[in-house]
Design a protein around this motif. Structure first.
Motif, PDB file in Angstrom:
ATOM      1  N   GLY A 128       6.199   3.899   0.085  1.00  0.00           N
ATOM      2  CA  GLY A 128       6.266   5.094  -0.741  1.00  0.00           C
ATOM      3  C   GLY A 128       4.883   5.685  -0.950  1.00  0.00           C
ATOM      4  N   LEU A 129       4.826   6.801  -1.702  1.00  0.00           N
ATOM      5  CA  LEU A 129       3.543   7.435  -1.997  1.00  0.00           C
ATOM      6  C   LEU A 129       2.711   6.583  -2.939  1.00  0.00           C
ATOM      7  N   VAL A 130       1.423   6.553  -2.685  1.00  0.00           N
ATOM      8  CA  VAL A 130       0.449   5.829  -3.504  1.00  0.00           C
ATOM      9  C   VAL A 130      -0.725   6.779  -3.705  1.00  0.00           C
ATOM     10  N   GLY A 131      -1.441   6.620  -4.796  1.00  0.00           N
ATOM     11  CA  GLY A 131      -2.604   7.465  -5.037  1.00  0.00           C
ATOM     12  C   GLY A 131      -3.902   6.750  -4.718  1.00  0.00           C
ATOM     13  N   ILE A 132      -4.864   7.515  -4.239  1.00  0.00           N
ATOM     14  CA  ILE A 132      -6.214   6.995  -4.013  1.00  0.00           C
ATOM     15  C   ILE A 132      -7.163   7.894  -4.799  1.00  0.00           C
ATOM     16  N   ALA A 133      -8.061   7.268  -5.568  1.00  0.00           N
ATOM     17  CA  ALA A 133      -9.024   8.008  -6.383  1.00  0.00           C
ATOM     18  C   ALA A 133     -10.394   7.941  -5.726  1.00  0.00           C
ATOM     19  N   ARG A 134     -11.275   8.779  -6.213  1.00  0.00           N
ATOM     20  CA  ARG A 134     -12.642   8.765  -5.692  1.00  0.00           C
ATOM     21  C   ARG A 134     -13.231   7.362  -5.810  1.00  0.00           C
ATOM     22  N   GLU A 135     -14.060   7.001  -4.833  1.00  0.00           N
ATOM     23  CA  GLU A 135     -14.721   5.687  -4.768  1.00  0.00           C
ATOM     24  C   GLU A 135     -13.741   4.543  -4.544  1.00  0.00           C
ATOM     25  N   GLU A 136     -12.604   4.829  -3.904  1.00  0.00           N
ATOM     26  CA  GLU A 136     -11.650   3.786  -3.521  1.00  0.00           C
ATOM     27  C   GLU A 136     -11.405   3.865  -2.015  1.00  0.00           C
ATOM     28  N   THR A 137     -10.878   2.779  -1.471  1.00  0.00           N
ATOM     29  CA  THR A 137     -10.490   2.716  -0.069  1.00  0.00           C
ATOM     30  C   THR A 137      -9.105   2.101   0.010  1.00  0.00           C
ATOM     31  N   ALA A 138      -8.252   2.657   0.864  1.00  0.00           N
ATOM     32  CA  ALA A 138      -6.925   2.096   1.119  1.00  0.00           C
ATOM     33  C   ALA A 138      -7.006   1.300   2.415  1.00  0.00           C
ATOM     34  N   ARG A 139      -6.418   0.118   2.402  1.00  0.00           N
ATOM     35  CA  ARG A 139      -6.435  -0.736   3.602  1.00  0.00           C
ATOM     36  C   ARG A 139      -5.008  -1.160   3.910  1.00  0.00           C
ATOM     37  N   LEU A 140      -4.557  -0.836   5.104  1.00  0.00           N
ATOM     38  CA  LEU A 140      -3.232  -1.196   5.596  1.00  0.00           C
ATOM     39  C   LEU A 140      -3.399  -2.403   6.509  1.00  0.00           C
TER      40      LEU A 140
ATOM     41  N   PRO B 272      11.659  -9.120  20.678  1.00  0.00           N
ATOM     42  CA  PRO B 272      11.818 -10.339  19.882  1.00  0.00           C
ATOM     43  C   PRO B 272      10.495 -10.893  19.360  1.00  0.00           C
ATOM     44  N   PHE B 273       9.382 -10.499  19.957  1.00  0.00           N
ATOM     45  CA  PHE B 273       8.079 -10.979  19.500  1.00  0.00           C
ATOM     46  C   PHE B 273       7.599 -10.208  18.276  1.00  0.00           C
ATOM     47  N   CYS B 274       8.381  -9.233  17.828  1.00  0.00           N
ATOM     48  CA  CYS B 274       8.029  -8.434  16.645  1.00  0.00           C
ATOM     49  C   CYS B 274       8.821  -8.847  15.411  1.00  0.00           C
ATOM     50  N   SER B 275       9.596  -9.889  15.503  1.00  0.00           N
ATOM     51  CA  SER B 275      10.453 -10.263  14.367  1.00  0.00           C
ATOM     52  C   SER B 275       9.673 -10.763  13.165  1.00  0.00           C
ATOM     53  N   GLY B 276       8.429 -11.179  13.342  1.00  0.00           N
ATOM     54  CA  GLY B 276       7.646 -11.716  12.242  1.00  0.00           C
ATOM     55  C   GLY B 276       6.542 -10.803  11.746  1.00  0.00           C
ATOM     56  N   ILE B 277       6.658  -9.493  11.973  1.00  0.00           N
ATOM     57  CA  ILE B 277       5.624  -8.560  11.524  1.00  0.00           C
ATOM     58  C   ILE B 277       5.729  -8.366  10.006  1.00  0.00           C
ATOM     59  N   VAL B 278       4.607  -8.555   9.310  1.00  0.00           N
ATOM     60  CA  VAL B 278       4.534  -8.366   7.859  1.00  0.00           C
ATOM     61  C   VAL B 278       3.392  -7.403   7.566  1.00  0.00           C
ATOM     62  N   SER B 279       3.652  -6.419   6.708  1.00  0.00           N
ATOM     63  CA  SER B 279       2.657  -5.403   6.377  1.00  0.00           C
ATOM     64  C   SER B 279       2.368  -5.398   4.886  1.00  0.00           C
ATOM     65  N   THR B 280       1.122  -5.154   4.531  1.00  0.00           N
ATOM     66  CA  THR B 280       0.735  -4.959   3.142  1.00  0.00           C
ATOM     67  C   THR B 280      -0.218  -3.774   3.066  1.00  0.00           C
TER      68      THR B 280
END
Length: 165
Positions: A41-53, A142-150
């Motif tokens: 979903g949507l998330v906010g980023i403020a000045r002096e922050e970094t988002a890491r996927l 089938p090699f993608c069955s264990g993909i986890v994202s944060t």
């Protein structure tokens, strides 16, 4: 307890709520397959922050796998209109990676790139992880069955994580 401590406890709780017992990520709708995008979903980023996927391939190695059993993932950051962010040089904030079991990849979006020259203090964005991207008629890998994202948003000055999704 400090406000940031409560936020961290809540964020960790969300990770456990949306994780399956086998370690794979679950989405709120069960229509996601190994070849569909991971939805954030949507998330906010403020000045002096970094988002890491972050993304990791937790598919366990097995002796009967072919020589290079990799899973292709595409990571990107989208604005509130669904357009891929571009950095200050005009390069899309996106990356593709081929992950073997146990390997990981990440992509970062700086607040300077997200907010730019605007006078706004923050900007909404969402993350997109496409697992096994390709034509829709290609069967799931089938090699993608264990993909986890944060997704995490952290303060540039202290390094503290302020959001964990």
């Amino acid at each position: 307890m400090k406000k940031t401590g409560l936020l961290m406890i809540a964020a960790i709780g969300l990770v456990f709520v949306f994780s399956a017992p086998d370690g794979s990520a679950q989405t709120r709708d069960d229509t996601s397959t190994a070849s569909s995008p991971v939805r954030f979903g949507l998330v906010g980023i403020a000045r002096e922050e970094t988002a890491r996927l972050n993304v990791i391939n937790l598919t366990p190695p097995a002796p009967d796998y072919p020589p290079n059993p990799y899973c292709t993932v595409a990571l990107s950051f989208l604005d509130e209109n669904g357009e891929i962010f571009q950095d200050r040089a005009g390069i899309p904030v996106a990356v593709s990676a081929a992950l073997l079991p146990g390997q990981s990849a990440f992509l970062e979006l700086s607040s300077a790139d997200a907010i730019g020259e605007s006078t706004a203090l923050r900007k909404q964005f969402r993350s997109l992880v496409e697992v096994n991207p390709g034509p829709p008629d290609v069967p799931p890998n089938p090699f993608c069955s264990g993909i986890v994202s944060t997704l995490e948003v952290y303060d540039n000055l202290t390094g503290r994580t302020t959001v964990l999704y």
